[in-house]
Design a protein around this motif. Structure first.
Motif, PDB file in Angstrom:
ATOM      1  N   ARG A 121       8.469 -43.543  -7.709  1.00 29.50           N
ATOM      2  CA  ARG A 121       9.231 -44.185  -6.650  1.00 29.50           C
ATOM      3  C   ARG A 121       9.176 -45.703  -6.717  1.00 29.50           C
ATOM      4  O   ARG A 121      10.207 -46.374  -6.634  1.00 29.50           O
ATOM      5  N   ARG A 122       7.998 -46.276  -6.859  1.00 30.39           N
ATOM      6  CA  ARG A 122       7.884 -47.733  -6.852  1.00 30.39           C
ATOM      7  C   ARG A 122       8.638 -48.365  -8.027  1.00 30.39           C
ATOM      8  O   ARG A 122       9.234 -49.434  -7.878  1.00 30.39           O
ATOM      9  N   ARG A 123       8.585 -47.703  -9.177  1.00 29.33           N
ATOM     10  CA  ARG A 123       9.314 -48.240 -10.326  1.00 29.33           C
ATOM     11  C   ARG A 123      10.822 -48.190 -10.083  1.00 29.33           C
ATOM     12  O   ARG A 123      11.551 -49.124 -10.423  1.00 29.33           O
ATOM     13  N   ALA A 124      11.292 -47.084  -9.494  1.00 32.60           N
ATOM     14  CA  ALA A 124      12.722 -46.959  -9.205  1.00 32.60           C
ATOM     15  C   ALA A 124      13.178 -48.029  -8.212  1.00 32.60           C
ATOM     16  O   ALA A 124      14.245 -48.636  -8.385  1.00 32.60           O
ATOM     17  N   VAL A 125      12.374 -48.276  -7.186  1.00 31.65           N
ATOM     18  CA  VAL A 125      12.706 -49.336  -6.218  1.00 31.65           C
ATOM     19  C   VAL A 125      12.790 -50.685  -6.913  1.00 31.65           C
ATOM     20  O   VAL A 125      13.690 -51.493  -6.649  1.00 31.65           O
ATOM     21  N   ARG A 126      11.872 -50.918  -7.843  1.00 32.76           N
ATOM     22  CA  ARG A 126      11.881 -52.196  -8.567  1.00 32.76           C
ATOM     23  C   ARG A 126      13.134 -52.339  -9.415  1.00 32.76           C
ATOM     24  O   ARG A 126      13.699 -53.424  -9.515  1.00 32.76           O
ATOM     25  N   HIS A 127      13.579 -51.250 -10.022  1.00 30.37           N
ATOM     26  CA  HIS A 127      14.836 -51.296 -10.778  1.00 30.37           C
ATOM     27  C   HIS A 127      15.994 -51.734  -9.882  1.00 30.37           C
ATOM     28  O   HIS A 127      16.827 -52.562 -10.268  1.00 30.37           O
ATOM     29  N   LEU A 128      16.043 -51.153  -8.687  1.00 29.65           N
ATOM     30  CA  LEU A 128      17.113 -51.512  -7.754  1.00 29.65           C
ATOM     31  C   LEU A 128      17.030 -52.989  -7.377  1.00 29.65           C
ATOM     32  O   LEU A 128      18.051 -53.690  -7.321  1.00 29.65           O
ATOM     33  N   GLU A 129      15.832 -53.463  -7.123  1.00 28.07           N
ATOM     34  CA  GLU A 129      15.649 -54.866  -6.762  1.00 28.07           C
ATOM     35  C   GLU A 129      16.072 -55.796  -7.890  1.00 28.07           C
ATOM     36  O   GLU A 129      16.503 -56.928  -7.644  1.00 28.07           O
ATOM     37  N   LYS A 130      15.963 -55.307  -9.120  1.00 28.03           N
ATOM     38  CA  LYS A 130      16.388 -56.085 -10.284  1.00 28.03           C
ATOM     39  C   LYS A 130      17.864 -55.859 -10.615  1.00 28.03           C
ATOM     40  O   LYS A 130      18.334 -56.225 -11.691  1.00 28.03           O
ATOM     41  N   LYS A 131      18.566 -55.233  -9.689  1.00 32.82           N
ATOM     42  CA  LYS A 131      20.012 -55.008  -9.802  1.00 32.82           C
ATOM     43  C   LYS A 131      20.379 -54.072 -10.940  1.00 32.82           C
ATOM     44  O   LYS A 131      21.416 -54.230 -11.590  1.00 32.82           O
ATOM     45  N   ARG A 132      19.538 -53.065 -11.171  1.00 27.55           N
ATOM     46  CA  ARG A 132      19.854 -52.016 -12.122  1.00 27.55           C
ATOM     47  C   ARG A 132      20.336 -50.789 -11.358  1.00 27.55           C
ATOM     48  O   ARG A 132      19.797 -50.451 -10.309  1.00 27.55           O
ATOM     49  N   ILE A 133      21.359 -50.140 -11.865  1.00 27.27           N
ATOM     50  CA  ILE A 133      21.850 -48.904 -11.257  1.00 27.27           C
ATOM     51  C   ILE A 133      20.891 -47.783 -11.654  1.00 27.27           C
ATOM     52  O   ILE A 133      20.542 -47.634 -12.828  1.00 27.27           O
ATOM     53  N   CYS A 134      20.446 -46.997 -10.685  1.00 27.55           N
ATOM     54  CA  CYS A 134      19.521 -45.892 -10.943  1.00 27.55           C
ATOM     55  C   CYS A 134      20.246 -44.562 -10.793  1.00 27.55           C
ATOM     56  O   CYS A 134      20.779 -44.268  -9.718  1.00 27.55           O
ATOM     57  N   ILE A 135      20.271 -43.778 -11.873  1.00 31.98           N
ATOM     58  CA  ILE A 135      20.861 -42.441 -11.829  1.00 31.98           C
ATOM     59  C   ILE A 135      19.718 -41.430 -11.831  1.00 31.98           C
ATOM     60  O   ILE A 135      18.971 -41.326 -12.796  1.00 31.98           O
TER      61      ILE A 135
END
Length: 243
Positions: A121-135
């Motif tokens: 979860r924390r890694r996925a949130v960080r991806h979003l914060e870095k403006k990466r689309i998460c699928i």
């Protein structure tokens, strides 16, 4: 969570849920690359506004666990096969998005490290914060749960402000608008009414999870060009499922 760059955008972080069938185009089965690319362009346009985007894509265009079970296959095995189908769709969407210049991560609930990241979860949130689309792929990682439930679960975990469900129709109707010309479309409908009237927005588990966390579900037509962007601006035709 940062505010979207476009001040007109209603949400800063959303979950987009689409069916696997949405990727078929005019085909009866599988992936239609031009359709995948068209949807990817819609997502990229919204992402360019500064909106943080999560996605969950079903697997019904390749394999649907419930149908496999109905044909005599053991349900757990059939559901795992359906989860693998969602990974294939996620990889196709990732390829299309990256081809358009968007940064994207496929995150699987079933470990397959050579293909996708494991869900943390924390890694996925960080991806979003870095403006990466998460699928998010492979559903919840458990049989007997649909991708609708997976989308609602991940939307809550990622603190999304809404689930946007792209379908072939422009909202929720009291009966199938394809079969019934007098079908009535709702502008707004409650979670409880969706459950009581079996309106078919999402399965009951997903609706109950959204209701318990007061997470709105916006149902709109994915076939309408610019529809995804329009929803973020509060435009177009859609139905909001709310408390």
């Amino acid at each position: 969570m940062s505010a979207p760059q476009d001040a007109n955008a209603k949400f800063s972080r959303v979950m987009l849920k689409i069916s696997g069938e949405a990727l078929m185009g005019d085909l009866g089965y599988g992936l239609h690359p031009p359709t995948v690319e068209r949807i990817a362009r819609e997502v990229k346009i919204v992402h360019d506004l500064g909106v943080e985007i999560c996605m969950v894509i079903g697997g019904g265009n390749i394999f649907r666990g419930l149908q496999g079970s109905a044909q005599g296959m053991e349900r757990t095995t059939a559901d795992y096969m359906g989860m693998l189908a969602t990974v294939m769709n996620a990889l196709a969407m990732q390829s299309a998005l990256e081809g358009l210049g968007a940064h994207c991560r496929v995150i699987s609930a079933i470990r397959m490290d050579e293909v996708a990241e494991p869900y943390i979860r924390r890694r996925a949130v960080r991806h979003l914060e870095k403006k990466r689309i998460c699928i998010f792929a492979a559903g919840t990682g458990n049989p007997y749960f649909t991708t609708d439930t997976a989308a609602t679960l991940r939307a809550n975990e990622m603190a999304c402000e809404a689930i946007l469900k792209g379908t072939k129709v422009d909202g929720v109707y009291d009966k199938d608008p394809v079969k019934h010309a007098d079908a009535k479309r709702y502008d707004r409908v409650s979670y409880d009414d969706v459950l009581a009237q079996h309106l078919g927005v999402m399965d009951a588990s997903a609706i109950a999870l959204a209701r318990d966390n007061n997470l709105p579900i916006i149902v709109f037509s994915l076939d309408e060009p610019g529809g995804f962007k329009g929803i973020l601006a509060g435009e177009g035709t859609y139905t909001t499922v709310h408390g």
